[in-house]
Enzyme design. Structure first.
Site, PDB file in Angstrom:
ATOM      1  N   HIS A  26      56.163  38.212  62.159  1.00 31.25           N
ATOM      2  CA  HIS A  26      54.801  38.234  61.611  1.00 31.25           C
ATOM      3  C   HIS A  26      53.948  38.837  62.714  1.00 31.25           C
ATOM      4  CE1 HIS A  26      56.112  35.688  58.311  1.00 31.25           C
ATOM      5  NE2 HIS A  26      56.588  34.819  59.157  1.00 31.25           N
ATOM      6  N   TYR A 133      55.805  23.872  63.351  1.00 29.62           N
ATOM      7  CA  TYR A 133      56.703  24.985  62.999  1.00 29.62           C
ATOM      8  C   TYR A 133      56.745  25.853  64.249  1.00 29.62           C
ATOM      9  CZ  TYR A 133      58.918  28.017  59.472  1.00 29.62           C
ATOM     10  OH  TYR A 133      59.800  28.756  58.718  1.00 29.62           O
ATOM     11  N   LYS A 172      62.247  27.706  64.472  1.00 25.71           N
ATOM     12  CA  LYS A 172      62.663  28.928  63.782  1.00 25.71           C
ATOM     13  C   LYS A 172      63.456  29.771  64.761  1.00 25.71           C
ATOM     14  CE  LYS A 172      61.739  30.395  60.274  1.00 25.71           C
ATOM     15  NZ  LYS A 172      62.418  30.368  58.978  1.00 25.71           N
ATOM     16  N   ASP A 200      66.296  26.340  62.005  1.00 24.02           N
ATOM     17  CA  ASP A 200      66.385  27.277  60.879  1.00 24.02           C
ATOM     18  C   ASP A 200      66.476  28.706  61.402  1.00 24.02           C
ATOM     19  OD1 ASP A 200      66.140  28.812  58.614  1.00 24.02           O
ATOM     20  OD2 ASP A 200      64.035  28.302  58.260  1.00 24.02           O
ATOM     21  N   HIS A 300      58.787  23.982  51.496  1.00 25.54           N
ATOM     22  CA  HIS A 300      58.910  25.220  52.269  1.00 25.54           C
ATOM     23  C   HIS A 300      57.561  25.901  52.419  1.00 25.54           C
ATOM     24  CE1 HIS A 300      59.870  29.655  52.525  1.00 25.54           C
ATOM     25  NE2 HIS A 300      60.560  29.176  53.534  1.00 25.54           N
TER      26      HIS A 300
END
Ligand code: MG
Length: 419
Positions: A26, A133, A172, A200, A300
């Site tokens: 991102h 996150y 992540k 993840d 999610h």
């Protein structure tokens, strides 16, 4: 009440720093489309769509032939009008439908003067807990915010925990070699021994990498092991080697796949996304099916502004079997387009909005400001890495980033777009 108009406005809102992931990054901001559905009574319902630009706005406008004259209360008919499953072979409108469903639920709530959670059977909790996150990050344009080393990761986690109160941490991964990310994850467990953790890598690991990683983290306080490898068959093979619940937001994202997973179990926890599943109501239906089969559910995040976050809060409020902290990218944003400023985390949770509909209104000045920012910066490719311009993602990946190297994403294509 009848719909008279529908329109989309693309905005881009800055992040604190560019977020790296297995498919690219991102690039320092999110691009989202704000969807407005207007009725003959003068009410405006709000929805949100990932991505944006001319094509997204044209796609939204293209729904006018289906929506003008439609009663927002007719949600069942709306579903078949926009995403009839056989017509969807030719026009995948799942995410468009989700944005319109959000807006219709918002309209119904505003017309009846009740919050959306009330329309969905009433809330079971006052606030929804979220996970921090954690991303590996590039430094931002002012040279701050890099997360690459273990020390940087632990300091970043401690900062988020201090600011927002998180007691669950999601890492992540899929960026650096698995052994390096394993060291990062183990350091998280050691540094925050009373907190829950989850990893993840966006399915970037081979089954064998995932087995080795998974066996090494058995015994840690894992919520679950999320999409370590690709596909129901890969996850099913992994499951026979690793004693940690497996989770997915990639290969169980519709009812066909949910049924396949129940018939031949591969995944224990299903991450529900109000966009990917086609709306809040589809997520509730999926959660009830999971409940019947004693599968876990979590929420999610596909990179939300305040409108979509509100849909996640109303969903989280009504699910009896939501036993995990939800995911949100939201705390990485610098700003939002809703009136009153960003939602606030307290003790790692966000209060469910209690106003009519989704319980939010647009800050029109912010929408104009970030629509203008979009016009000046344009889009960016989610699946390219501004710090590695020639790199592209493979599944499984064998071409990891170098954790020793401090890349400069501003050297990348279009100057990285990290303004
Ligand atoms: Mg995921």
């Amino acid at each position: 009440m009848r719909i008279v108009d529908v329109r989309g406005t693309t905005v881009t809102v800055p992040l604190e720093a560019p977020l790296r992931h297995a498919n690219g990054a991102h690039w320092g901001r999110f691009v989202r489309t704000i969807v407005e559905v207007e009725t003959d009574e003068g009410l405006i319902g709000l929805g949100e769509l990932g991505g944006g630009g001319e094509s997204a706005e044209v796609a939204i406008r293209g729904l006018k032939t289906y929506l003008v004259g439609h009663d927002p209360f007719d949600l069942n008919a709306l579903q078949f009008k926009i995403m009839n499953p056989t017509a969807s072979l030719y026009n995948n409108r799942m995410q468009l439908h989700a944005a319109i469903e959000f807006a219709c639920l918002d309209l119904i709530g505003k017309a009846l003067n009740v919050p959306v959670y009330q329309l969905l059977g009433g809330k079971l909790r006052e606030s929804v807990p979220f996970a921090s996150y954690l991303f590996f990050r590039y430094a931002n344009a002012t040279g701050e915010g890099e997360v690459r080393t273990i020390d940087q990761l632990i300091a970043h986690t401690a900062d988020l925990k201090k600011r927002w109160g998180f007691s669950t941490h999601k890492l992540k991964g899929g960026v650096f070699p698995p052994d390096y990310e394993l060291s990062c994850y183990q350091a998280l467990a050691k540094s925050f021994p009373h907190d829950s953790i989850r990893y993840d890598p966006n399915a970037a690991l081979s089954v064998e990498d995932a087995i080795r990683f998974g066996q090494a983290i058995e015994g840690l306080r894992n919520d679950y092991y999320e999409d370590p490898t690709w596909g129901l068959n890969g996850l099913r093979r992994l499951k026979s080697f690793v004693r940690i619940p497996l989770a997915t937001n990639t290969v169980v994202v519709n009812f066909e796949q949910l049924a396949a997973n129940i018939r031949d179990l591969a995944v224990d926890v299903i991450l529900l996304d109000t966009t990917f599943w086609g709306g809040i109501r589809a997520c509730i239906k999926a959660a009830h099916i999971c409940d019947a089969f004693q599968l876990g559910v979590s929420v999610h995040s596909s990179g939300e502004l305040g409108i979509q976050l509100a849909t996640m809060l109303h969903l989280g409020a009504v699910l009896p079997n939501l036993t995990f902290a939800a995911d949100a990218h939201y705390h990485h944003l610098q700003d939002d387009i809703i009136a009153g400023g960003k939602f606030c985390y307290r003790n790692g949770a966000i209060a469910v909005p209690t106003g009519p509909g989704l319980g939010i209104t647009l800050d029109r000045d912010k929408v104009a400001e970030y629509a203008e920012l979009y016009r000046s910066l344009g889009n960016y490719p989610y699946d390219r890495d501004p710090g590695r311009p020639t790199w592209f993602a493979m599944v499984p990946n064998r071409n990891w980033a170098d954790p020793e190297k401090q890349e400069d994403p501003c050297d990348g294509p279009k100057g990285g777009g990290l303004e």
